[in-house]
Enzyme design. Structure first.
Site, PDB file in Angstrom:
ATOM      1  N   HIS A  61     -71.207   8.709  42.191  1.00 14.73           N
ATOM      2  CA  HIS A  61     -71.148   9.377  43.489  1.00 14.73           C
ATOM      3  C   HIS A  61     -71.795   8.480  44.539  1.00 14.73           C
ATOM      4  O   HIS A  61     -72.602   7.602  44.213  1.00 14.73           O
ATOM      5  CB  HIS A  61     -71.879  10.710  43.439  1.00 14.73           C
ATOM      6  CG  HIS A  61     -71.158  11.762  42.664  1.00 14.73           C
ATOM      7  ND1 HIS A  61     -71.498  13.095  42.739  1.00 14.73           N
ATOM      8  CD2 HIS A  61     -70.116  11.694  41.803  1.00 14.73           C
ATOM      9  CE1 HIS A  61     -70.698  13.798  41.966  1.00 14.73           C
ATOM     10  NE2 HIS A  61     -69.855  12.966  41.372  1.00 14.73           N
TER      11      HIS A  61
ATOM     12  N   GLU B  89     -74.143   9.015  46.685  1.00 17.92           N
ATOM     13  CA  GLU B  89     -75.603   9.082  46.705  1.00 17.92           C
ATOM     14  C   GLU B  89     -76.215   8.226  45.602  1.00 17.92           C
ATOM     15  O   GLU B  89     -77.200   7.524  45.829  1.00 17.92           O
ATOM     16  CB  GLU B  89     -76.083  10.534  46.511  1.00 17.92           C
ATOM     17  CG  GLU B  89     -75.592  11.492  47.568  1.00 17.92           C
ATOM     18  CD  GLU B  89     -74.322  12.238  47.177  1.00 17.92           C
ATOM     19  OE1 GLU B  89     -74.210  13.422  47.522  1.00 17.92           O
ATOM     20  OE2 GLU B  89     -73.437  11.633  46.533  1.00 17.92           O
TER      21      GLU B  89
ATOM     22  N   CYS C  66     -76.746  14.687  42.015  1.00 17.15           N
ATOM     23  CA  CYS C  66     -77.284  13.847  43.080  1.00 17.15           C
ATOM     24  C   CYS C  66     -78.606  14.389  43.604  1.00 17.15           C
ATOM     25  O   CYS C  66     -79.526  13.619  43.889  1.00 17.15           O
ATOM     26  CB  CYS C  66     -76.258  13.701  44.187  1.00 17.15           C
ATOM     27  SG  CYS C  66     -74.810  12.771  43.638  1.00 17.15           S
TER      28      CYS C  66
END
Length: 157
Positions: free
Chosen positions: A57, A59, A90
């Site tokens: 992801h 992040e 995250c």
């Protein structure tokens, strides 16, 4: 506009650029920037499809790059800017990295855990808490996501 707000917009605009890179790669358009003392330490965009990595992801990418740059997995004093409210994975990484502040664009009422479904970052039983500000450039962030998912639902796909 105060200096904090202009800084928030500046870093969120960069996160939006990164989200557009994810979109161009066929990924869900999410971008993230990690800032400390006005300098970008890390940035990333969603790439779990292309990398075949469920943890890739935006992040996580930004946190990994920032930790490498800082030579420390802890990032106290840092602010993470992300175009979409973070998921539970995250948010957990944000907590473990001791990020001081999170700024996100679009809310995610289905999987967001920074005020959407729950606010994991404010859970009183945890030993670290991250301040959360949502809605910065939310319309631009949300439009990228709406366009992406609309194209996925079109009959040509």
């Amino acid at each position: 506009m105060n200096l904090a707000a202009s800084g928030d917009e500046r870093f969120m605009l960069r996160a939006l650029e990164l989200a557009r890179m994810a979109l161009a790669a066929g990924e869900v358009p999410v971008g993230a920037v990690l800032e400390l003392n006005g300098a970008i330490l890390g940035e990333g965009y969603n790439c779990p499809i292309g990398t075949r990595d469920p943890t890739a992801h935006a992040e996580i990418q930004a946190l990994r790059q920032a930790a490498e740059h800082a030579q420390n997995y802890r990032l106290p004093g840092a602010t993470l800017y992300v175009t979409l409210e973070p998921c539970v994975m995250c948010a957990g990484a944000i907590l473990h990295a001791r990020v001081s502040r999170l700024v996100f664009g679009a809310p995610d009422p289905k999987t967001g855990v920074c005020g959407g479904l729950i606010n994991l970052l404010a859970e009183a039983r945890l030993n670290h808490h991250t301040r959360v500000s949502g809605g910065v450039l939310a319309e631009a962030s949300g439009e990228l996501l709406r366009a992406f998912f609309a194209s996925r639902r079109s009959p040509e796909n």
